[in-house]
Scaffold this motif. Structure first.
Motif, PDB file in Angstrom:
ATOM      1  N   ILE A 105      -4.606  -0.892 -13.668  1.00 14.95           N
ATOM      2  CA  ILE A 105      -3.445  -1.687 -13.238  1.00 14.95           C
ATOM      3  C   ILE A 105      -3.142  -2.675 -14.370  1.00 14.95           C
ATOM      4  N   PHE A 106      -1.940  -2.585 -14.917  1.00 15.17           N
ATOM      5  CA  PHE A 106      -1.510  -3.489 -15.993  1.00 15.17           C
ATOM      6  C   PHE A 106      -0.655  -4.580 -15.360  1.00 15.17           C
ATOM      7  N   ILE A 107      -1.137  -5.815 -15.444  1.00 16.73           N
ATOM      8  CA  ILE A 107      -0.415  -6.927 -14.805  1.00 16.73           C
ATOM      9  C   ILE A 107       0.242  -7.748 -15.904  1.00 16.73           C
ATOM     10  N   ILE A 108       1.569  -7.883 -15.816  1.00 14.95           N
ATOM     11  CA  ILE A 108       2.306  -8.641 -16.843  1.00 14.95           C
ATOM     12  C   ILE A 108       3.019  -9.794 -16.141  1.00 14.95           C
ATOM     13  N   LEU A 166      -4.259 -11.588  -9.070  1.00 12.60           N
ATOM     14  CA  LEU A 166      -4.018 -10.149  -8.861  1.00 12.60           C
ATOM     15  C   LEU A 166      -5.135  -9.322  -9.487  1.00 12.60           C
ATOM     16  N   SER A 167      -5.650  -9.785 -10.610  1.00  6.33           N
ATOM     17  CA  SER A 167      -6.773  -9.101 -11.255  1.00  6.33           C
ATOM     18  C   SER A 167      -7.981  -9.094 -10.318  1.00  6.33           C
ATOM     19  N   TRP A 168      -8.270 -10.243  -9.716  1.00  5.81           N
ATOM     20  CA  TRP A 168      -9.372 -10.366  -8.751  1.00  5.81           C
ATOM     21  C   TRP A 168      -9.173  -9.388  -7.606  1.00  5.81           C
ATOM     22  N   LEU A 169      -7.953  -9.317  -7.102  1.00  7.29           N
ATOM     23  CA  LEU A 169      -7.652  -8.449  -5.963  1.00  7.29           C
ATOM     24  C   LEU A 169      -7.903  -6.982  -6.324  1.00  7.29           C
ATOM     25  N   PHE A 170      -7.337  -6.527  -7.450  1.00 14.15           N
ATOM     26  CA  PHE A 170      -7.438  -5.112  -7.783  1.00 14.15           C
ATOM     27  C   PHE A 170      -8.850  -4.719  -8.211  1.00 14.15           C
ATOM     28  N   LYS A 171      -9.556  -5.627  -8.852  1.00 14.29           N
ATOM     29  CA  LYS A 171     -10.958  -5.315  -9.208  1.00 14.29           C
ATOM     30  C   LYS A 171     -11.815  -5.201  -7.955  1.00 14.29           C
ATOM     31  N   SER A 172     -11.445  -5.953  -6.909  1.00 18.21           N
ATOM     32  CA  SER A 172     -12.239  -5.909  -5.675  1.00 18.21           C
ATOM     33  C   SER A 172     -12.103  -4.559  -4.981  1.00 18.21           C
ATOM     34  N   VAL A 173     -11.001  -3.829  -5.252  1.00 22.76           N
ATOM     35  CA  VAL A 173     -10.860  -2.470  -4.698  1.00 22.76           C
ATOM     36  C   VAL A 173     -11.064  -1.436  -5.808  1.00 22.76           C
ATOM     37  N   GLN A 174     -11.790  -1.891  -6.839  1.00 26.31           N
ATOM     38  CA  GLN A 174     -12.358  -1.016  -7.867  1.00 26.31           C
ATOM     39  C   GLN A 174     -11.365  -0.315  -8.781  1.00 26.31           C
ATOM     40  N   PHE A 175     -10.289  -0.995  -9.087  1.00 30.15           N
ATOM     41  CA  PHE A 175      -9.411  -0.533 -10.161  1.00 30.15           C
ATOM     42  C   PHE A 175      -9.840  -1.221 -11.463  1.00 30.15           C
ATOM     43  N   ASN A 176      -9.548  -0.564 -12.600  1.00 29.99           N
ATOM     44  CA  ASN A 176      -9.586  -1.254 -13.887  1.00 29.99           C
ATOM     45  C   ASN A 176      -8.358  -2.145 -13.937  1.00 29.99           C
ATOM     46  N   MET A 228     -19.201  -0.305  -9.487  1.00 30.64           N
ATOM     47  CA  MET A 228     -18.820   1.043  -9.945  1.00 30.64           C
ATOM     48  C   MET A 228     -17.297   1.191  -9.894  1.00 30.64           C
ATOM     49  N   VAL A 229     -16.707   1.714 -10.966  1.00 26.40           N
ATOM     50  CA  VAL A 229     -15.261   1.867 -11.029  1.00 26.40           C
ATOM     51  C   VAL A 229     -14.835   3.074 -10.212  1.00 26.40           C
ATOM     52  N   LYS A 230     -13.807   2.903  -9.397  1.00 26.29           N
ATOM     53  CA  LYS A 230     -13.379   3.933  -8.452  1.00 26.29           C
ATOM     54  C   LYS A 230     -12.775   5.128  -9.169  1.00 26.29           C
ATOM     55  N   ASN A 231     -11.892   4.883 -10.084  1.00 24.04           N
ATOM     56  CA  ASN A 231     -11.227   5.987 -10.770  1.00 24.04           C
ATOM     57  C   ASN A 231     -10.838   5.510 -12.168  1.00 24.04           C
ATOM     58  N   ASN A 232     -10.140   6.381 -12.920  1.00 26.15           N
ATOM     59  CA  ASN A 232      -9.808   5.981 -14.289  1.00 26.15           C
ATOM     60  C   ASN A 232      -8.414   5.376 -14.382  1.00 26.15           C
ATOM     61  N   VAL A 265       0.978   0.223  -4.780  1.00 21.26           N
ATOM     62  CA  VAL A 265       0.290   0.673  -5.994  1.00 21.26           C
ATOM     63  C   VAL A 265      -0.304   2.065  -5.773  1.00 21.26           C
ATOM     64  N   GLN A 266      -0.956   2.242  -4.645  1.00 25.37           N
ATOM     65  CA  GLN A 266      -1.573   3.550  -4.352  1.00 25.37           C
ATOM     66  C   GLN A 266      -0.514   4.635  -4.304  1.00 25.37           C
ATOM     67  N   LYS A 267       0.616   4.308  -3.687  1.00 23.68           N
ATOM     68  CA  LYS A 267       1.726   5.257  -3.577  1.00 23.68           C
ATOM     69  C   LYS A 267       2.239   5.646  -4.962  1.00 23.68           C
ATOM     70  N   CYS A 268       2.368   4.662  -5.843  1.00 26.67           N
ATOM     71  CA  CYS A 268       2.860   4.929  -7.208  1.00 26.67           C
ATOM     72  C   CYS A 268       1.880   5.801  -7.967  1.00 26.67           C
ATOM     73  N   ILE A 269       0.610   5.490  -7.828  1.00 23.75           N
ATOM     74  CA  ILE A 269      -0.398   6.249  -8.566  1.00 23.75           C
ATOM     75  C   ILE A 269      -0.477   7.677  -8.040  1.00 23.75           C
ATOM     76  N   ASN A 270      -0.318   7.811  -6.711  1.00 20.04           N
ATOM     77  CA  ASN A 270      -0.347   9.147  -6.123  1.00 20.04           C
ATOM     78  C   ASN A 270       0.995   9.855  -6.226  1.00 20.04           C
ATOM     79  N   LYS A 271       2.001   9.119  -6.703  1.00 20.04           N
ATOM     80  CA  LYS A 271       3.365   9.640  -6.877  1.00 20.04           C
ATOM     81  C   LYS A 271       3.896  10.191  -5.568  1.00 20.04           C
TER      82      LYS A 271
END
Lengths: 207, 68
Positions: free
Chosen positions: A8-11, A21-31, A1-5, A117-123
Protein backbone atom coordinates in the motif's frame (compact mmCIF):
# COMPACT_ATOMS: atom_id res chain seq x y z
CA UNK A 1 4.54 -12.38 8.99
CA UNK A 2 3.64 -10.50 5.80
CA UNK A 3 0.30 -11.59 4.34
CA UNK A 4 1.06 -11.13 0.68
CA UNK A 5 3.39 -9.28 -1.67
CA UNK A 6 1.06 -6.32 -2.14
CA UNK A 7 2.19 -2.90 -1.03
CA UNK A 8 0.00 0.00 0.00
CA UNK A 9 1.58 3.29 -1.14
CA UNK A 10 0.31 6.17 0.99
CA UNK A 11 0.87 9.67 -0.39
CA UNK A 12 -0.15 12.50 1.93
CA UNK A 13 1.65 15.67 3.04
CA UNK A 14 0.22 15.26 6.55
CA UNK A 15 2.72 13.01 8.37
CA UNK A 16 0.21 12.04 11.08
CA UNK A 17 -2.16 10.71 8.42
CA UNK A 18 0.63 8.70 6.78
CA UNK A 19 1.69 7.21 10.11
CA UNK A 20 -1.87 6.34 11.15
CA UNK A 21 -2.76 4.68 7.85
CA UNK A 22 0.58 2.87 7.83
CA UNK A 23 -0.19 1.51 11.33
CA UNK A 24 -3.61 0.38 10.16
CA UNK A 25 -2.44 -1.44 7.03
CA UNK A 26 0.56 -3.06 8.73
CA UNK A 27 -1.81 -4.39 11.39
CA UNK A 28 -3.64 -6.36 8.65
CA UNK A 29 -0.28 -7.47 7.27
CA UNK A 30 0.20 -5.38 4.18
CA UNK A 31 3.57 -3.91 3.21
CA UNK A 32 3.38 -0.13 3.44
CA UNK A 33 5.41 2.73 1.97
CA UNK A 34 4.61 6.34 2.77
CA UNK A 35 5.49 9.49 0.81
CA UNK A 36 4.89 13.13 1.65
CA UNK A 37 4.52 14.13 -2.00
CA UNK A 38 3.85 12.67 -5.44
CA UNK A 39 7.30 13.47 -6.84
CA UNK A 40 9.06 11.39 -4.17
CA UNK A 41 6.73 8.49 -4.91
CA UNK A 42 7.49 8.59 -8.64
CA UNK A 43 11.25 8.69 -7.95
CA UNK A 44 11.09 5.58 -5.77
CA UNK A 45 8.39 3.49 -7.41
CA UNK A 46 9.33 0.46 -9.50
CA UNK A 47 6.91 -1.41 -11.72
CA UNK A 48 7.73 -4.75 -10.08
CA UNK A 49 5.72 -3.76 -7.01
CA UNK A 50 2.05 -4.70 -6.87
CA UNK A 51 -0.55 -3.10 -4.69
CA UNK A 52 -2.43 0.14 -4.69
CA UNK A 53 -1.96 3.83 -4.01
CA UNK A 54 -3.95 5.75 -1.41
CA UNK A 55 -3.52 9.42 -2.07
CA UNK A 56 -4.88 12.73 -0.85
CA UNK A 57 -6.01 14.54 -3.97
CA UNK A 58 -4.59 17.85 -2.71
CA UNK A 59 -0.79 17.57 -2.49
CA UNK A 60 2.01 20.16 -2.45
CA UNK A 61 4.03 20.45 -5.66
CA UNK A 62 2.75 17.81 -8.11
CA UNK A 63 -0.99 17.47 -7.45
CA UNK A 64 -2.92 14.23 -7.23
CA UNK A 65 -4.40 14.87 -10.68
CA UNK A 66 -0.95 15.48 -12.15
CA UNK A 67 0.29 12.23 -10.62
CA UNK A 68 -2.62 10.36 -12.21
CA UNK A 69 -1.62 11.83 -15.57
CA UNK A 70 2.01 10.81 -15.01
CA UNK A 71 1.00 7.26 -14.11
CA UNK A 72 -1.00 7.04 -17.33
CA UNK A 73 1.86 8.54 -19.39
CA UNK A 74 4.40 6.15 -17.88
CA UNK A 75 2.00 3.20 -18.31
CA UNK A 76 2.10 2.42 -14.58
CA UNK A 77 -1.02 0.34 -14.04
CA UNK A 78 -1.54 0.48 -10.34
CA UNK A 79 -4.97 1.26 -8.87
CA UNK A 80 -5.27 4.64 -7.19
CA UNK A 81 -7.72 5.40 -4.40
CA UNK A 82 -8.28 9.10 -3.75
CA UNK A 83 -8.99 10.46 -0.30
CA UNK A 84 -10.81 13.73 -0.37
CA UNK A 85 -12.67 16.03 1.97
CA UNK A 86 -16.46 16.09 1.98
CA UNK A 87 -16.64 19.47 0.26
CA UNK A 88 -14.31 18.33 -2.51
CA UNK A 89 -16.77 16.36 -4.64
CA UNK A 90 -15.73 18.18 -7.82
CA UNK A 91 -12.11 17.22 -7.24
CA UNK A 92 -13.10 13.59 -6.63
CA UNK A 93 -15.04 13.55 -9.91
CA UNK A 94 -12.04 15.02 -11.76
CA UNK A 95 -9.80 12.39 -10.20
CA UNK A 96 -12.12 9.56 -11.30
CA UNK A 97 -12.15 10.96 -14.83
CA UNK A 98 -8.34 11.14 -14.71
CA UNK A 99 -8.09 7.44 -13.86
CA UNK A 100 -8.53 6.93 -10.12
CA UNK A 101 -10.42 3.70 -9.50
CA UNK A 102 -12.18 4.82 -6.36
CA UNK A 103 -12.48 7.61 -3.88
CA UNK A 104 -13.30 7.91 -0.21
CA UNK A 105 -14.68 10.97 1.51
CA UNK A 106 -13.20 12.08 4.83
CA UNK A 107 -13.97 11.24 7.54
CA UNK A 108 -14.26 7.60 6.60
CA UNK A 109 -14.80 4.38 8.41
CA UNK A 110 -11.66 2.22 8.59
CA UNK A 111 -13.64 -0.88 7.49
CA UNK A 112 -14.73 1.00 4.36
CA UNK A 113 -11.11 1.84 3.54
CA UNK A 114 -9.90 -1.72 4.11
CA UNK A 115 -12.69 -3.13 1.92
CA UNK A 116 -12.02 -0.58 -0.82
CA UNK A 117 -8.32 -1.46 -0.83
CA UNK A 118 -9.06 -5.19 -0.93
CA UNK A 119 -11.52 -4.63 -3.77
CA UNK A 120 -8.91 -2.69 -5.77
CA UNK A 121 -6.24 -5.28 -5.22
CA UNK A 122 -8.63 -8.07 -6.17
CA UNK A 123 -9.86 -5.94 -9.09
CA UNK A 124 -13.50 -6.60 -8.23
CA UNK A 125 -16.35 -4.17 -8.20
CA UNK A 126 -19.47 -4.11 -6.07
CA UNK A 127 -21.30 -1.35 -7.93
CA UNK A 128 -23.21 -3.76 -10.14
CA UNK A 129 -23.23 -4.27 -13.93
CA UNK A 130 -23.29 -1.28 -16.26
CA UNK A 131 -26.66 -2.35 -17.66
CA UNK A 132 -28.20 -2.51 -14.20
CA UNK A 133 -26.91 0.92 -13.27
CA UNK A 134 -28.09 2.34 -16.62
CA UNK A 135 -31.58 1.00 -15.89
CA UNK A 136 -31.56 2.79 -12.56
CA UNK A 137 -30.44 6.04 -14.23
CA UNK A 138 -33.21 5.66 -16.83
CA UNK A 139 -35.73 5.51 -13.99
CA UNK A 140 -34.70 8.97 -12.78
CA UNK A 141 -36.83 11.97 -13.70
CA UNK A 142 -35.33 14.85 -15.70
CA UNK A 143 -35.22 16.93 -12.53
CA UNK A 144 -33.42 14.17 -10.65
CA UNK A 145 -30.82 13.92 -13.45
CA UNK A 146 -30.38 17.71 -13.29
CA UNK A 147 -29.74 17.44 -9.56
CA UNK A 148 -27.17 14.63 -9.94
CA UNK A 149 -25.24 16.79 -12.41
CA UNK A 150 -25.27 19.68 -9.95
CA UNK A 151 -24.07 17.33 -7.21
CA UNK A 152 -21.19 16.27 -9.49
CA UNK A 153 -20.35 19.97 -9.87
CA UNK A 154 -19.85 20.00 -6.11
CA UNK A 155 -22.90 22.12 -5.32
CA UNK A 156 -24.49 22.12 -1.89
CA UNK A 157 -28.27 21.73 -1.42
CA UNK A 158 -28.61 25.45 -0.83
CA UNK A 159 -26.85 26.22 -4.13
CA UNK A 160 -28.87 23.60 -6.02
CA UNK A 161 -32.08 25.08 -4.64
CA UNK A 162 -30.99 28.55 -5.78
CA UNK A 163 -29.95 27.37 -9.26
CA UNK A 164 -33.21 25.53 -9.85
CA UNK A 165 -35.46 28.06 -8.04
CA UNK A 166 -36.84 25.41 -5.72
CA UNK A 167 -36.81 25.04 -1.96
CA UNK A 168 -34.04 23.28 -0.03
CA UNK A 169 -36.56 20.76 1.29
CA UNK A 170 -37.55 19.92 -2.30
CA UNK A 171 -33.87 19.36 -3.15
CA UNK A 172 -33.55 17.08 -0.11
CA UNK A 173 -36.64 15.11 -1.19
CA UNK A 174 -35.23 14.71 -4.70
CA UNK A 175 -31.87 13.55 -3.29
CA UNK A 176 -33.61 10.97 -1.12
CA UNK A 177 -35.50 9.67 -4.21
CA UNK A 178 -32.28 9.57 -6.22
CA UNK A 179 -30.47 7.56 -3.54
CA UNK A 180 -33.41 5.15 -3.34
CA UNK A 181 -33.75 4.67 -7.12
CA UNK A 182 -30.00 4.29 -7.61
CA UNK A 183 -29.75 1.96 -4.58
CA UNK A 184 -26.75 3.94 -3.40
CA UNK A 185 -25.71 3.61 0.25
CA UNK A 186 -23.96 6.96 0.25
CA UNK A 187 -22.96 9.89 -1.91
CA UNK A 188 -19.59 8.39 -2.90
CA UNK A 189 -21.29 5.25 -4.22
CA UNK A 190 -23.85 7.31 -6.15
CA UNK A 191 -21.12 9.35 -7.84
CA UNK A 192 -19.05 6.26 -8.68
CA UNK A 193 -22.03 4.47 -10.27
CA UNK A 194 -22.99 7.50 -12.32
CA UNK A 195 -19.41 8.05 -13.56
CA UNK A 196 -19.02 4.35 -14.37
CA UNK A 197 -21.93 4.56 -16.81
CA UNK A 198 -20.78 7.89 -18.24
CA UNK A 199 -17.28 6.50 -18.99
CA UNK A 200 -18.77 3.36 -20.48
CA UNK A 201 -21.05 5.40 -22.75
CA UNK A 202 -18.13 7.62 -23.86
CA UNK A 203 -15.99 4.60 -24.78
CA UNK A 204 -18.90 2.91 -26.59
CA UNK A 205 -19.49 5.98 -28.76
CA UNK A 206 -15.87 6.04 -30.02
CA UNK A 207 -15.36 4.30 -33.36
CA UNK B 1 -18.30 34.17 3.02
CA UNK B 2 -15.19 34.05 5.23
CA UNK B 3 -17.33 32.32 7.90
CA UNK B 4 -18.22 29.59 5.37
CA UNK B 5 -14.52 29.17 4.57
CA UNK B 6 -13.71 29.07 8.30
CA UNK B 7 -16.38 26.40 8.77
CA UNK B 8 -15.02 24.33 5.88
CA UNK B 9 -11.55 24.58 7.32
CA UNK B 10 -12.74 23.49 10.79
CA UNK B 11 -14.70 20.57 9.30
CA UNK B 12 -11.65 19.50 7.28
CA UNK B 13 -9.33 19.57 10.30
CA UNK B 14 -11.76 17.65 12.50
CA UNK B 15 -12.24 15.07 9.72
CA UNK B 16 -8.45 14.71 9.48
CA UNK B 17 -8.12 14.11 13.25
CA UNK B 18 -11.00 11.61 13.21
CA UNK B 19 -9.34 9.71 10.36
CA UNK B 20 -6.10 9.48 12.37
CA UNK B 21 -7.84 8.32 15.58
CA UNK B 22 -9.94 5.77 13.67
CA UNK B 23 -6.91 4.28 11.92
CA UNK B 24 -4.89 3.94 15.13
CA UNK B 25 -7.75 2.40 17.10
CA UNK B 26 -8.59 -0.12 14.37
CA UNK B 27 -4.91 -0.99 14.01
CA UNK B 28 -4.72 -1.66 17.76
CA UNK B 29 -7.79 -3.90 17.62
CA UNK B 30 -6.26 -5.95 14.80
CA UNK B 31 -2.97 -6.32 16.65
CA UNK B 32 -4.70 -7.37 19.87
CA UNK B 33 -6.55 -10.06 17.87
CA UNK B 34 -3.16 -11.34 16.65
CA UNK B 35 -1.48 -10.95 20.07
CA UNK B 36 0.84 -8.54 18.39
CA UNK B 37 0.50 -5.28 20.31
CA UNK B 38 3.68 -3.89 21.83
CA UNK B 39 2.97 -1.99 25.08
CA UNK B 40 5.48 0.81 24.43
CA UNK B 41 4.06 1.39 20.94
CA UNK B 42 0.55 1.37 22.44
CA UNK B 43 1.50 4.03 25.02
CA UNK B 44 2.95 6.20 22.28
CA UNK B 45 -0.22 5.78 20.20
CA UNK B 46 -2.44 6.75 23.10
CA UNK B 47 -0.45 9.98 23.40
CA UNK B 48 -0.97 10.66 19.69
CA UNK B 49 -4.69 9.91 19.97
CA UNK B 50 -4.91 12.27 22.96
CA UNK B 51 -3.20 15.00 20.91
CA UNK B 52 -5.66 14.55 18.04
CA UNK B 53 -8.60 14.70 20.44
CA UNK B 54 -7.18 17.96 21.84
CA UNK B 55 -7.00 19.32 18.26
CA UNK B 56 -10.67 18.41 17.72
CA UNK B 57 -11.68 20.09 20.97
CA UNK B 58 -9.87 23.29 20.04
CA UNK B 59 -11.47 23.30 16.59
CA UNK B 60 -14.93 22.82 18.09
CA UNK B 61 -14.28 25.70 20.49
CA UNK B 62 -13.22 27.87 17.57
CA UNK B 63 -16.30 26.74 15.61
CA UNK B 64 -18.60 27.68 18.48
CA UNK B 65 -17.22 31.22 18.35
CA UNK B 66 -17.81 31.73 14.63
CA UNK B 67 -20.44 34.30 13.72
CA UNK B 68 -22.87 33.70 10.85
Amino acid sequence: MVKNNHTIFIIDDEINVCNALSWLFKSVQFNVETYENAQLFLEKFTNEKQGCIIMDVRLPGMSGLELLEQLKAQKIHIPVIIITGYGDIQMAVRAMKAGAVDFILKPFNDQCLLETVQKCINKTSNTGSIELIQERINSLSDREKQIINLILDGKLNKQIAYDLSISISTVEAHRANIMHKMQAKNLAQLIKMYLQVQFNNEYSSIG
Amino acid sequence: MSSVNDLSSVVHEIAQSLLIVHAYVRGCIERIKNNNLNLDEFKSLLTTIQEQIAVMFSKLQYFSQLEY
